[in-house]
Design an enzyme around this catalytic site. Structure first.
Site, mmCIF file in Angstrom:
data_model
loop_
_atom_site.group_PDB
_atom_site.id
_atom_site.type_symbol
_atom_site.label_atom_id
_atom_site.label_comp_id
_atom_site.label_asym_id
_atom_site.label_seq_id
_atom_site.Cartn_x
_atom_site.Cartn_y
_atom_site.Cartn_z
ATOM 1 N NE ARG A 170 -1.588 -2.276 2.770
ATOM 2 C CZ ARG A 170 -1.665 -3.549 2.364
ATOM 3 N NH1 ARG A 170 -2.699 -3.954 1.706
ATOM 4 N NH2 ARG A 170 -0.696 -4.418 2.643
ATOM 5 C CB THR A 171 3.416 2.594 2.309
ATOM 6 O OG1 THR A 171 2.667 2.083 3.404
ATOM 7 C CG2 THR A 171 3.948 3.970 2.659
ATOM 8 C CE LYS B 98 27.053 -2.114 -3.946
ATOM 9 N NZ LYS B 98 27.424 -1.682 -5.283
ATOM 10 N NE ARG C 89 7.015 0.612 4.980
ATOM 11 C CZ ARG C 89 5.789 0.097 4.932
ATOM 12 N NH1 ARG C 89 5.618 -1.187 4.672
ATOM 13 N NH2 ARG C 89 4.740 0.859 5.135
#
Ligand code: CP
Length: 305
Positions: A56-57, A85, A106
């Site tokens: 959703r986000t 890395k 996120r």
């Protein structure tokens, strides 16, 4: 209608005036969305950096940007980015900020959004930082409550499930604390109670709240806000299995009740499918509001609202 800050990391940063302005712009954006969008953000680029799973986000941020005529660049999963890395969040912001006009990220670590915003050369939005905050979800919850109930002041909300790791209930608590006479019933097992940082906020603001492990105590609320037990935050899988379906909301619980049922989704069994056709079920209507709120926030942070 500008906001008095450049980045959104936490709902604790908002005043009531800010949320009033955001909801006002969102109402206008709802009309824009109904007409299919416009070119308000033409020439602007959103970087959507999702280092933890999201449906959703991420997709609603991308939809919001595209509905306003902008473009999107993306990065998915830590293992496919140079963070794998060893590149720091700070260096990542300095780099991506050369490509994009605004960044939504996120990340699994609580506090990652504050680190990113501290250095990000372009407006930054926290799209969820581990068990910390999810401010754009809380704003869309707020918009949904106003739409469904016609008011926010005076509402009684029952928050149910994983109140410890569920970042959406933390963020929404701080937003609802800006409104008058809001009352909370917090329903959770003792292992997953609302963190002290949030309950001390209720106390500081003089907000009425009760904590219980009994779902029936929350069924009389105006809003029943169900949450998923956050499997990814548990160190002990057996503990998760024991707690995951302690609360299951079924159609029979809602018989004769006017409660509006919200859930940030995904659900994994805590609301049965027989709730879906009921007028109480607002969790899929809520999803569309995610696009509307993110259209408003992108426009406001880019100085175009
Ligand atoms: N509500 C929410 O944050 O959903 P996603 O995890 O799918 O983005």
């Amino acid at each position: 209608m500008p906001l008095p800050f450049r980045h959104i990391t936490s709902t604790k940063q908002f005043s009531r005036g800010d949320t009033d302005n955001i909801l006002k712009v969102a109402r206008a954006m709802e009309k824009v969305l109904e007409k299919g969008g416009n070119d308000l953000l033409a020439g602007k680029i959103l970087a959507a950096l999702f280092y933890e799973p999201s449906t959703r986000t991420r997709l609603s941020f991308e939809t919001a940007m595209q509905r306003l005529g902008g473009d999107v660049i993306t990065a998915d999963g830590l293992q496919f980015s140079s963070m794998y890395k060893g590149e720091t969040i700070e260096d990542t912001m300095m780099v991506v900020g050369q490509y994009a006009d605004i960044i939504a990220m996120r990340h699994p670590e609580q506090g990652s959004a504050d680190r990113a915003a501290a250095i990000c050369p372009v407006p930054f939005l926290n799209a969820g930082d581990g068990p910390g905050q999810h401010p754009t979800q809380a704003l869309l919850d707020l918009y949904t409550i106003e739409k469904e109930k016609g008011k926010i002041d005076g509402i009684h909300i029952a928050m149910v499930g994983d109140l410890k790791f569920g970042r959406t209930v933390h963020s929404l608590s701080y937003l609802l604390g800006l409104y008058k006479n809001v009352r909370f019933t917090l329903v959770s097992p003792k292992e997953l109670v609302m963190p002290e940082k949030v309950t001390s906020y209720y106390k500081e603001k003089g907000i009425t709240y009760e904590e219980t492990d009994d779902l029936s105590k929350g069924l009389g609320a105006d809003i029943i806000y169900m949450t998923r037990v956050q499997k990814e935050r548990f160190e002990n899988v057996d503990e998760y299995e024991r707690l995951k379906l302690k609360y299951i909301l079924r159609a029979e619980h809602l018989a004769g009740r006017k409660a509006t049922v919200l859930h940030p989704l995904p659900r994994v069994g805590e609301i049965t499918a027989d709730v879906d056709p009921l007028p109480n079920a607002a969790y899929f209507r809520e999803v569309r509001n995610g696009v509307i709120i993110r259209m408003a926030l992108l426009a406001m942070l880019l100085g175009k609202a």
